[in-house]
Design an enzyme around this catalytic site. Sequence first.
Site, PDB file in Angstrom:
ATOM      1  N   ASN A   9      68.366 -25.289  70.110  1.00  0.00           N
ATOM      2  CA  ASN A   9      66.850 -24.796  70.786  1.00  0.00           C
ATOM      3  C   ASN A   9      66.845 -25.342  71.869  1.00  0.00           C
ATOM      4  O   ASN A   9      66.134 -26.880  72.062  1.00  0.00           O
ATOM      5  CB  ASN A   9      66.185 -25.660  69.809  1.00  0.00           C
ATOM      6  CG  ASN A   9      64.367 -25.760  69.653  1.00  0.00           C
ATOM      7  OD1 ASN A   9      64.210 -24.127  71.144  1.00  0.00           O
ATOM      8  ND2 ASN A   9      63.639 -25.108  69.200  1.00  0.00           N
ATOM      9  N   LYS A  11      64.774 -25.046  74.288  1.00  0.00           N
ATOM     10  CA  LYS A  11      62.487 -25.445  74.387  1.00  0.00           C
ATOM     11  C   LYS A  11      62.830 -24.553  75.642  1.00  0.00           C
ATOM     12  O   LYS A  11      62.880 -24.121  76.044  1.00  0.00           O
ATOM     13  CB  LYS A  11      61.803 -26.685  73.777  1.00  0.00           C
ATOM     14  CG  LYS A  11      62.749 -26.557  72.583  1.00  0.00           C
ATOM     15  CD  LYS A  11      62.076 -28.206  72.282  1.00  0.00           C
ATOM     16  CE  LYS A  11      62.744 -28.059  70.880  1.00  0.00           C
ATOM     17  NZ  LYS A  11      62.175 -29.880  70.030  1.00  0.00           N
ATOM     18  N   HIS A  98      58.554 -22.675  64.459  1.00  0.00           N
ATOM     19  CA  HIS A  98      58.497 -24.355  64.815  1.00  0.00           C
ATOM     20  C   HIS A  98      57.794 -25.044  64.521  1.00  0.00           C
ATOM     21  O   HIS A  98      56.378 -24.087  64.868  1.00  0.00           O
ATOM     22  CB  HIS A  98      60.057 -24.253  66.250  1.00  0.00           C
ATOM     23  CG  HIS A  98      60.035 -25.594  66.597  1.00  0.00           C
ATOM     24  ND1 HIS A  98      59.385 -26.319  66.871  1.00  0.00           N
ATOM     25  CD2 HIS A  98      61.550 -25.676  66.094  1.00  0.00           C
ATOM     26  CE1 HIS A  98      59.846 -27.633  67.347  1.00  0.00           C
ATOM     27  NE2 HIS A  98      61.009 -27.220  67.213  1.00  0.00           N
ATOM     28  N   GLU A 100      56.248 -27.552  66.944  1.00  0.00           N
ATOM     29  CA  GLU A 100      55.750 -27.122  67.876  1.00  0.00           C
ATOM     30  C   GLU A 100      54.841 -25.965  68.035  1.00  0.00           C
ATOM     31  O   GLU A 100      54.258 -25.798  68.655  1.00  0.00           O
ATOM     32  CB  GLU A 100      56.331 -26.465  68.944  1.00  0.00           C
ATOM     33  CG  GLU A 100      56.921 -28.279  69.405  1.00  0.00           C
ATOM     34  CD  GLU A 100      58.259 -28.317  69.902  1.00  0.00           C
ATOM     35  OE1 GLU A 100      59.433 -27.322  70.800  1.00  0.00           O
ATOM     36  OE2 GLU A 100      59.198 -29.581  69.611  1.00  0.00           O
ATOM     37  N   GLU A 170      63.075 -28.995  58.877  1.00  0.00           N
ATOM     38  CA  GLU A 170      62.350 -30.200  60.447  1.00  0.00           C
ATOM     39  C   GLU A 170      61.777 -31.068  60.704  1.00  0.00           C
ATOM     40  O   GLU A 170      60.698 -30.546  60.515  1.00  0.00           O
ATOM     41  CB  GLU A 170      62.726 -29.053  62.009  1.00  0.00           C
ATOM     42  CG  GLU A 170      63.512 -28.192  62.318  1.00  0.00           C
ATOM     43  CD  GLU A 170      63.490 -27.975  63.442  1.00  0.00           C
ATOM     44  OE1 GLU A 170      64.815 -28.147  64.301  1.00  0.00           O
ATOM     45  OE2 GLU A 170      62.715 -28.037  64.450  1.00  0.00           O
ATOM     46  N   GLY A 176      62.323 -34.656  68.539  1.00  0.00           N
ATOM     47  CA  GLY A 176      62.583 -35.528  70.156  1.00  0.00           C
ATOM     48  C   GLY A 176      62.178 -36.833  70.020  1.00  0.00           C
ATOM     49  O   GLY A 176      61.517 -37.502  71.013  1.00  0.00           O
ATOM     50  N   SER A 216      66.597 -34.686  66.124  1.00  0.00           N
ATOM     51  CA  SER A 216      66.969 -36.074  66.535  1.00  0.00           C
ATOM     52  C   SER A 216      68.372 -36.145  66.140  1.00  0.00           C
ATOM     53  O   SER A 216      69.615 -37.068  66.595  1.00  0.00           O
ATOM     54  CB  SER A 216      66.597 -37.172  66.897  1.00  0.00           C
ATOM     55  OG  SER A 216      64.882 -37.497  67.345  1.00  0.00           O
TER      56      SER A 216
HETATM   57  P1  PGA Z   1      65.442 -32.305  68.349  1.00  0.00           P
HETATM   58  O1  PGA Z   1      64.493 -31.346  68.153  1.00  0.00           O
HETATM   59  O2  PGA Z   1      67.312 -32.508  68.582  1.00  0.00           O
HETATM   60  O3  PGA Z   1      65.312 -32.963  70.274  1.00  0.00           O
HETATM   61  O4  PGA Z   1      64.806 -33.436  67.984  1.00  0.00           O
HETATM   62  C1  PGA Z   1      65.266 -30.166  67.617  1.00  0.00           C
HETATM   63  C2  PGA Z   1      64.621 -28.924  67.672  1.00  0.00           C
HETATM   64  O5  PGA Z   1      62.674 -29.053  67.517  1.00  0.00           O
HETATM   65  O6  PGA Z   1      64.455 -28.261  67.061  1.00  0.00           O
END
Ligand code: PGA
Length: 253
Positions: A9, A11, A98, A100, A170, A176, A216
Amino acid sequence: MRKHIVAGNWKMNKTFEEADELINDIKDQLEEITLDRNTQVIICPPFPFLEMATDYSEESYFAVGAQNVSDQESGAYTGEVSAAMLESMELEYCIVGHSERRAYYHETDEIVARKVDQLLKHGISPIVCCGEVLEEREANRQFEVVKKQITDGLFHLTAEQFANIIIAYEPVWAIGTGKTATPEQAQEIHAFIRGLIAEKYGQAVADETSILYGGSCKPGNAKELFANPDVDGGLIGGASLKANDFIGIATAF
Ligand code: PGA
């Protein structure tokens, strides 16, 4: 079919040239390794780079997904991208719900349900995200939160439709942040999610559903996460922006 899946992903990252470089890098590295036959690598770049990615994917071992889709079919929805458009580009996957998007764009479970319907109508497999925020984990409410997201977002589907769903658990506190769920925490909730699916659709459907972990995930921790019986791969954010790290994760099964 239950597959091992590693989905990147991206983003809102990369310019056109940087995207070109990264996809090329991933393609080159995929040529040098042997992936387990049951492993599917997916990259989910921003919309403007999807055509580039699908072009490259024709001569490579990865599939392409979008990061979002409209919950409407077509028409006067300025700035939106429909499932029909993604289908016409031969995209196979799309991320939905997601955290976000839930947090910054008010994507509710009802909207997630409509987006899932749009994608299925157009033959695209939704990668549906769920997961609790830190306060919910601290209050031990993660099971209840995830159950509601899965029930309200997905359980209107028939068993036949559900066979096209990929789930990504997640934990929001791990996205992140560099904080990963422990392999035990991931296994516990993945098994819980599979149990919910079994209750609703039967064990056979549950056994065929790929449930990914996200938050992460890195080459250094992917192996111990993926070693769990109910963790079928990962949805990768930050580490999908570097070909070495992404491929390192794709080979961690
Ligand atoms: P990350 O994000 O691996 O940077 O923690 C995962 C995601 O949001 O899909």
